[in-house]
Design a protein around this motif. Structure first.
Motif, mmCIF file in Angstrom:
data_model
loop_
_atom_site.group_PDB
_atom_site.id
_atom_site.type_symbol
_atom_site.label_atom_id
_atom_site.label_comp_id
_atom_site.label_asym_id
_atom_site.label_seq_id
_atom_site.Cartn_x
_atom_site.Cartn_y
_atom_site.Cartn_z
ATOM 1 N N GLN A 82 69.037 9.252 17.820
ATOM 2 C CA GLN A 82 70.214 8.720 17.117
ATOM 3 C C GLN A 82 71.319 9.760 17.113
ATOM 4 O O GLN A 82 71.070 10.948 16.938
ATOM 5 N N VAL A 83 72.552 9.297 17.283
ATOM 6 C CA VAL A 83 73.750 10.123 17.172
ATOM 7 C C VAL A 83 74.703 9.375 16.257
ATOM 8 O O VAL A 83 74.863 8.165 16.387
ATOM 9 N N GLY A 84 75.329 10.083 15.329
ATOM 10 C CA GLY A 84 76.232 9.384 14.429
ATOM 11 C C GLY A 84 77.062 10.331 13.588
ATOM 12 O O GLY A 84 77.125 11.533 13.851
ATOM 13 N N ARG A 85 77.693 9.750 12.554
ATOM 14 C CA ARG A 85 78.536 10.511 11.629
ATOM 15 C C ARG A 85 78.042 10.296 10.211
ATOM 16 O O ARG A 85 77.618 9.201 9.853
ATOM 17 N N HIS A 137 82.226 12.964 7.243
ATOM 18 C CA HIS A 137 82.696 12.632 8.595
ATOM 19 C C HIS A 137 82.168 13.627 9.632
ATOM 20 O O HIS A 137 82.707 13.722 10.725
ATOM 21 N N GLY A 138 81.132 14.371 9.277
ATOM 22 C CA GLY A 138 80.521 15.309 10.217
ATOM 23 C C GLY A 138 79.550 14.591 11.134
ATOM 24 O O GLY A 138 79.091 13.489 10.859
ATOM 25 N N ARG A 139 79.245 15.207 12.228
ATOM 26 C CA ARG A 139 78.339 14.618 13.208
ATOM 27 C C ARG A 139 76.895 15.036 12.937
ATOM 28 O O ARG A 139 76.646 16.104 12.416
ATOM 29 N N PHE A 140 75.972 14.162 13.349
ATOM 30 C CA PHE A 140 74.561 14.516 13.296
ATOM 31 C C PHE A 140 73.868 13.968 14.533
ATOM 32 O O PHE A 140 74.332 13.025 15.168
ATOM 33 N N VAL A 141 72.743 14.594 14.876
ATOM 34 C CA VAL A 141 71.917 14.174 16.000
ATOM 35 C C VAL A 141 70.476 14.193 15.524
ATOM 36 O O VAL A 141 70.012 15.187 14.965
ATOM 37 N N PHE A 190 72.796 18.878 12.027
ATOM 38 C CA PHE A 190 74.138 18.572 11.544
ATOM 39 C C PHE A 190 75.135 19.565 12.128
ATOM 40 O O PHE A 190 74.856 20.759 12.175
ATOM 41 N N ARG A 191 76.291 19.067 12.544
ATOM 42 C CA ARG A 191 77.351 19.928 13.073
ATOM 43 C C ARG A 191 78.257 20.383 11.929
ATOM 44 O O ARG A 191 78.689 19.578 11.107
ATOM 45 N N TRP A 214 75.503 24.278 14.743
ATOM 46 C CA TRP A 214 74.582 23.216 14.354
ATOM 47 C C TRP A 214 73.534 23.805 13.427
ATOM 48 O O TRP A 214 73.167 24.965 13.561
#
Length: 82
Positions: free
Chosen positions: A28-31, A36-40, A56-57, A63
């Motif tokens: 999964q990739v999302g925010r 509003h940060g990104r996560f993978v 988390f970015r 990360w």
């Protein structure tokens, strides 16, 4: 500010240690809605079984397995003189 930027690839190698027989894959990739940060989300296999880790970015480009702390409201202490 943190001058040491940790890449996602180095964290995947550290935490999941992927190999040809036990690869890691992105599930999964999302925010994050609040920041509003990104996560993978990555999934891998270890000798003890499956392992899922969310990375988390952060604002500095690094990360981490810990989410960034959301910015809280602040007041300006600037004096205005006429």
């Amino acid at each position: 500010m943190n001058n040491y930027c940790v890449s996602l690839r180095s964290l995947v190698d550290k935490w999941l240690a992927p190999t040809l027989s036990m690869p890691a894959r992105v599930t999964q990739v999302g925010r994050v809605l609040a920041t509003h940060g990104r996560f993978v989300r990555l999934e891998g296999r270890t000798s003890t079984g499956p392992l899922t880790i969310v990375f988390f970015r952060h604002d500095d480009g690094s990360w981490s397995v810990f989410p960034p702390v959301p910015a809280s409201p602040a007041m300006c202490g600037r004096l205005f003189v006429n």
